[in-house]
Every structure is written in structure tokens, then in C-alpha cells.
Design a protein around this motif. Structure first.
Motif, mmCIF file in Angstrom:
data_model
loop_
_atom_site.group_PDB
_atom_site.id
_atom_site.type_symbol
_atom_site.label_atom_id
_atom_site.label_comp_id
_atom_site.label_asym_id
_atom_site.label_seq_id
_atom_site.Cartn_x
_atom_site.Cartn_y
_atom_site.Cartn_z
ATOM 1 N N ASN A 1 38.017 55.682 45.363
ATOM 2 C CA ASN A 1 38.571 55.327 46.671
ATOM 3 C C ASN A 1 40.091 55.282 46.688
ATOM 4 O OD1 ASN A 1 36.396 54.590 48.727
ATOM 5 N ND2 ASN A 1 35.666 53.591 46.867
ATOM 6 N N ASN A 2 40.705 55.340 45.497
ATOM 7 C CA ASN A 2 42.154 55.196 45.425
ATOM 8 C C ASN A 2 42.660 55.879 44.163
ATOM 9 O OD1 ASN A 2 44.810 54.258 45.108
ATOM 10 N ND2 ASN A 2 44.343 52.291 46.054
ATOM 11 N N GLN A 3 43.111 57.137 44.332
ATOM 12 C CA GLN A 3 43.494 57.924 43.156
ATOM 13 C C GLN A 3 44.719 57.376 42.432
ATOM 14 O OE1 GLN A 3 42.936 61.495 45.254
ATOM 15 N NE2 GLN A 3 40.787 61.308 44.625
ATOM 16 N N GLY A 4 45.513 56.561 43.110
ATOM 17 C CA GLY A 4 46.719 56.019 42.482
ATOM 18 C C GLY A 4 46.515 54.653 41.853
ATOM 19 N N ALA A 5 45.270 54.172 41.826
ATOM 20 C CA ALA A 5 45.009 52.821 41.311
ATOM 21 C C ALA A 5 45.052 52.783 39.783
ATOM 22 C CB ALA A 5 43.648 52.322 41.799
ATOM 23 N N ALA A 6 45.084 51.566 39.247
ATOM 24 C CA ALA A 6 45.019 51.371 37.796
ATOM 25 C C ALA A 6 43.848 50.463 37.466
ATOM 26 C CB ALA A 6 46.308 50.748 37.280
ATOM 27 N N VAL A 7 43.209 50.739 36.339
ATOM 28 C CA VAL A 7 42.166 49.883 35.773
ATOM 29 C C VAL A 7 42.760 49.263 34.521
ATOM 30 C CG1 VAL A 7 39.958 49.937 34.534
ATOM 31 C CG2 VAL A 7 40.212 51.199 36.698
ATOM 32 N N LEU A 8 42.684 47.941 34.409
ATOM 33 C CA LEU A 8 43.192 47.272 33.208
ATOM 34 C C LEU A 8 42.034 46.547 32.527
ATOM 35 C CD1 LEU A 8 45.525 46.397 31.347
ATOM 36 C CD2 LEU A 8 45.869 44.425 32.871
ATOM 37 N N ARG A 9 41.593 47.091 31.386
ATOM 38 C CA ARG A 9 40.498 46.458 30.632
ATOM 39 C C ARG A 9 41.054 45.421 29.672
ATOM 40 N NH1 ARG A 9 38.131 52.255 29.222
ATOM 41 N NH2 ARG A 9 36.883 52.700 31.096
ATOM 42 N N VAL A 10 40.444 44.245 29.693
ATOM 43 C CA VAL A 10 40.876 43.147 28.813
ATOM 44 C C VAL A 10 39.646 42.516 28.171
ATOM 45 C CG1 VAL A 10 42.990 42.668 30.124
ATOM 46 C CG2 VAL A 10 40.868 41.477 30.742
ATOM 47 N N PRO A 11 39.829 41.842 27.013
ATOM 48 C CA PRO A 11 38.687 41.210 26.348
ATOM 49 C C PRO A 11 38.531 39.748 26.773
ATOM 50 C CG PRO A 11 40.539 41.234 24.854
ATOM 51 C CD PRO A 11 41.041 41.776 26.177
ATOM 52 N N VAL A 12 37.993 38.921 25.893
ATOM 53 C CA VAL A 12 37.744 37.508 26.213
ATOM 54 C C VAL A 12 39.075 36.786 26.455
ATOM 55 C CG1 VAL A 12 37.640 36.800 23.760
ATOM 56 C CG2 VAL A 12 36.473 35.427 25.510
ATOM 57 N N LEU A 13 39.128 36.032 27.558
ATOM 58 C CA LEU A 13 40.386 35.397 27.969
ATOM 59 C C LEU A 13 40.336 33.885 27.790
ATOM 60 C CD1 LEU A 13 40.985 37.347 31.320
ATOM 61 C CD2 LEU A 13 41.918 37.874 29.049
ATOM 62 N N TYR A 14 41.505 33.318 27.547
ATOM 63 C CA TYR A 14 41.648 31.858 27.525
ATOM 64 C C TYR A 14 43.037 31.541 28.048
ATOM 65 C CZ TYR A 14 44.919 32.044 23.650
ATOM 66 O OH TYR A 14 46.033 32.290 22.908
ATOM 67 N N GLY A 15 43.301 30.270 28.295
ATOM 68 C CA GLY A 15 44.616 29.871 28.776
ATOM 69 C C GLY A 15 44.532 28.464 29.313
ATOM 70 N N GLU A 16 45.456 28.112 30.184
ATOM 71 C CA GLU A 16 45.480 26.754 30.720
ATOM 72 C C GLU A 16 44.335 26.592 31.707
ATOM 73 O OE1 GLU A 16 49.382 25.493 31.948
ATOM 74 O OE2 GLU A 16 50.289 26.393 30.179
ATOM 75 N N VAL A 17 43.282 25.911 31.265
ATOM 76 C CA VAL A 17 42.062 25.772 32.055
ATOM 77 C C VAL A 17 42.082 24.481 32.875
ATOM 78 C CG1 VAL A 17 40.574 27.176 30.583
ATOM 79 C CG2 VAL A 17 40.898 24.762 30.034
ATOM 80 N N GLU A 18 41.371 24.505 34.002
ATOM 81 C CA GLU A 18 41.176 23.277 34.788
ATOM 82 C C GLU A 18 40.001 22.483 34.221
ATOM 83 O OE1 GLU A 18 40.807 24.693 38.804
ATOM 84 O OE2 GLU A 18 42.982 24.888 39.052
ATOM 85 N N ARG A 19 39.014 23.224 33.694
ATOM 86 C CA ARG A 19 37.872 22.605 33.007
ATOM 87 C C ARG A 19 37.609 23.441 31.765
ATOM 88 N NH1 ARG A 19 36.163 25.083 37.160
ATOM 89 N NH2 ARG A 19 34.436 26.106 36.112
ATOM 90 N N LEU A 20 37.116 22.821 30.707
ATOM 91 C CA LEU A 20 36.882 23.561 29.460
ATOM 92 C C LEU A 20 35.925 24.739 29.667
ATOM 93 C CD1 LEU A 20 36.648 20.641 26.859
ATOM 94 C CD2 LEU A 20 38.519 22.293 27.120
ATOM 95 N N GLU A 21 34.984 24.615 30.620
ATOM 96 C CA GLU A 21 33.981 25.664 30.844
ATOM 97 C C GLU A 21 34.575 26.930 31.449
ATOM 98 O OE1 GLU A 21 33.224 21.952 30.674
ATOM 99 O OE2 GLU A 21 33.293 22.435 32.809
#
Length: 313
Positions: free
Chosen positions: A152-172
Motif C-alpha cells: 500500500n505504500n512503496q516508500g514505507a519502511a519495515v523495522l524488525r526488532v527482537p524482544v524489547l525491554y525498557g522503562e515499564v509501567e508494570r513488570l508484565e
């Protein structure tokens, strides 16, 4: 007095989520006019938009006229996707395709956040050109989402990333931070997966990559297509749990490594390591060492925090 609003506009979907909050902050802190949208937790900070409502999506994009859209919203819990396939497909595929079409309509650069789970994990590391072969429905819906976006958008980008973590609001909020309770409560032994090889990645780093990619694209229209970003420390969940214990001077002898392939839940790839050299060659990237990043993320959830403050302050 007039407060000057930056002229570069970015719209972030899923801005209430773990990654979306970091992406919003990164653009906002770097002289972009950022608008975030969310659904359940949106107000008062973010716009409330149901991404399945194409009229509402059309409305916000045409009103705001963003230069960049970072699409973080997704159903990203593999076991939930297996149990609610239709809802997951609506959000991960249909809504993503529609967003890509709307982005193309206003000439906005869309960054669609995807996953390392599009690969089967049998022959890492994976380049952007390697053939995907998702093992679970989550990976399949994200791969279908990638296709819907690029069709649907030939100029778009796909960014694949693995498991994420960071400043969470809840541990879950992250499968990395959720282990903290098991680490802290050392009075009972805890089984930890020591089979699947992961590359925990800080959401701040992914956010920085999104901004750098967007800024490069503003200067160079050839920046598009599929990209990979990932932390570079290979760890099983058991190894992450031990690193967390170590970062907080907690015991880890109660953590038990389980080396068998997990039998419950959605199938997971053994090692879906992403090759990030394409972005690195563009001079794009940021990596926070795991120990530093996890300490910053988990410090507020320390059970004996008050005790520590009386001892150290």
C-alpha cells in the motif's frame, strides 16, 4: 508569548505502550512536533484513536499532516494471538495496510515495527533479504502486516526488532522485566528457559533508530524498505535473569536453567538473531549495554528499595 512548535511532524501509534512511549519521547526531545495516539490508555496525554476505525484514522492523518508515522501499535503477545487470531489479524494486518495507504495519501514516511519472529530461527543471523518462515501465528500476522504496508505504500519502511525491554509501567509489559519478581523472591526456586537465544533490546535504542531513520529519509528519499535493529548481547531468559540478579547484587542460585525446548504456548524460534549491518552502514544505530539498561528499567520495582535508601542515603 509564542512557543515555537517544531515544523517536523511525527505521528506515533501505540504511544501508550512500552515502545511507543519511548518513540514519542525520543522525537519530542529532539525538536519534532510529536503526536501520539493510543486506545485504552490514551487520555489525557495522547489522542484516542481506534486503528480499526478507518474514518478516524483518515481524520487524524489529514488534520495533522505528519511527515513521518511510526506504527508501534500491535498485538505482540504470541499466546494471545494464538487464542484471538481474528482480532490480532485485524490490528496487525488490516489496520497496518490501511495506515500505509493513508500515509501514502499525505506523502508521510511510514515506519512499521515488525519482529524477529518472522524467521524460524534455524540459520541465524538473518539479513533483511533472507526468506521469512514464521513458526507461530504472531510472526505470520506481522509478516502479513509487512506485506500489507509495502503493497500500500512503496516508500514505507519495515523495522524488525527482537524482544524489547525498557522503562515499564508494570513488570508484565516486557517478557524481560517480568522476570524480576522471580529473581527477587529467592526463597523459592524458579525454572528459567535456557533454550531460546534472545537479544534483549532497549526501547530507547529502537526509538533512536526510528528518529535517525526518519531524519535520514527527510534528506534521502531512497531510504525505504526493510531494516533490522537489535541489541548485540546474546542471552537466554536464564542468562538475563542472572544478569538482573547481578545488577542488583541479588542471589541467583535459586534460578534453574531449563535447556529443553518449551512445550506449552506458541512455538518460538530457537535463535532469530538479526543482522543489523544495513542500518549500521547508513550510520544509524544506538545500543545500551544490557546491565545498564536493565538497572535503569527495574530500579523502581526493587522490593527492598526503602531499606536501601535508608542504608545508602
Amino acid at each position: 508569548e509564542d512557543v515555537s512548535v517544531p515544523s517536523r511532524r511525527v505521528l506515533i501509534t501505540g504511544a501508550t505502550g512500552l515502545l511507543g512511549r519511548a518513540v514519542f519521547k525520543e522525537f519530542n526531545d529532539n525538536n519534532w512536533n510529536a503526536v501520539g495516539c493510543g486506545y485504552r490508555r490514551a487520555q489525557p496525554k495522547f489522542e484516542q484513536i481506534n486503528l480499526l476505525d478507518s474514518t478516524a484514522v483518515h481524520g487524524i492523518i489529514h488534520d495533522f499532516q505528519p511527515h513521518v508515522i511510526v506504527h508501534c501499535a500491535a498485538e505482540r503477545r504470541p499466546d494471545v494471538v494464538e487464542s484471538q487470531p481474528d482480532a490480532a489479524s485485524q490490528l496487525n494486518v488490516a489496520a497496518s495496510g490501511n495506515l500505509a495507504k493513508e500515509a501514502a495519501g499525505v506523502g508521510a514516511f511510514l515506519i512499521y515495527i515488525s519482529t524477529d519472529y518472522v524467521f524460524d530461527g534455524t540459520s541465524p543471523p538473518y539479513k533483511e533479504t533472507d526468506a521469512p518462515n514464521p513458526l507461530n501465528l504472531y510472526g505470520k500476522t506481522k509478516l502479513e502486516g509487512e506485506k500489507a504496508v509495502l503493497e500500500n505504500n512503496q516508500g514505507a519502511a519495515v523495522l524488525r526488532v527482537p524482544v524489547l525491554y525498557g522503562e515499564v509501567e508494570r513488570l508484565e509489559e516486557s517478557t524481560v522485566t517480568v522476570m524480576f519478581d522471580k529473581v527477587q523472591f529467592s526463597n523459592k526456586s524458579a525454572n528459567m528457559d535456557h533454550w531460546q537465544q534472545r537479544f534483549p533490546t532497549n526501547v530507547k535504542d529502537v526509538a533512536a533508530v526510528c528518529r535517525q531513520l526518519a531524519e535520514k529519509r527527510m534528506l534521502d528519499p531512497s531510504v525505504k524498505g526493510t531494516f533490522h535493529w537489535s541489541g548485540n548481547e546474546q542471552m537466554t531468559k536464564y542468562e538475563m535473569a542472572c544478569a538482573i540478579a547481578d545488577a542488583f547484587n541479588l542471589p541467583s542460585s535459586h534460578l534453574r536453567p531449563i535447556t529443553d525446548c518449551p512445550v506449552v504456548g506458541a512455538l518460538r524460534p530457537r535463535n532469530a538473531q538479526l543482522d543489523c549491518s544495513k542500518l549500521e552502514m547508513l550510520g544509524i544505530g544506538q545500543r545500551t549495554p544490557f546491565r545498564a539498561g536493565i538497572k535503569e528499567s527495574l530500579w523502581p520495582f526493587l522490593v527492598d528499595k526503602r531499606w536501601r535508601q535508608t542504608v545508602f542515603h
